[in-house]
Design an enzyme around this catalytic site. Sequence first.
Site: not given
Ligand code: DX5
Ligand code: ZN
Length: 222
Positions: A12, A37, A39, A41, A70, A72, A141, A177
Amino acid sequence: MAVSYQPQISPSILSADFSRLGEQIASVEGAGCEVLHLDVMDGHYVPNLTFGPMLVKAIRKMTPLVLEAHLMISDPDKYLDNFISAGADIVLVHPSTCKSVADTLQKIKDTGVKSGLVVNPDEDLSMVEPYIELMDQLLIMSVYPGFGGQSFIPTATDGLVALLPTLQENGVLIEIDGGINQTTIGSLAQSGIQRFVAGSAVFNNSAPPDENFLRLLNLISQ
Ligand code: DX5
Ligand code: ZN
């Protein structure tokens, strides 16, 4: 019969150094990484804000890796086309953000990219059952979405054993994840999970991304 597969690490970029993102992506690519990956947000569905389709488009130019977005974000339907035309190969959505989960999954599939649902630690994995035929992927998650570097929540995989046969029969790839690192990843090696998202365990100051990537991969490839 056990289904065999090669486990994958999906780094990620949330924890990457964005001032040298191309270099960091090239590092994991050089280590044999196949999927990245992303993320996304929106500061609404989750408290944090990251990036949108413009960065996905820039990353698409940097690498041939499979890009999984992903999302969010609230009301993902509004932005599906933007992420897909920016170059996302897989689009993962949280069921509670969709007006109609089936319609959102169908829209994603209709564009020719892969679709998936994401289940939070306080949601029941069985909630995806009605949509299995529309899903290419399930993302479990193991932290609450929003931030990198949180601690792994072991109860996140409760219910996976019961759901595993249905997921495997339907060819749904299982991914996890959050909080995946050298300490936590080993216990998941025999769980049926095929893809492990890792942010802070890949992109950190302890070692270069390629070394971190390979260490994690070794722990699940025995
Ligand atoms: C959190 C994300 C993850 C995040 C994971 O909302 O969806 O993908 O990057 O980070 P680590 O591996 O540091 O927990
Ligand atoms: Zn993620």
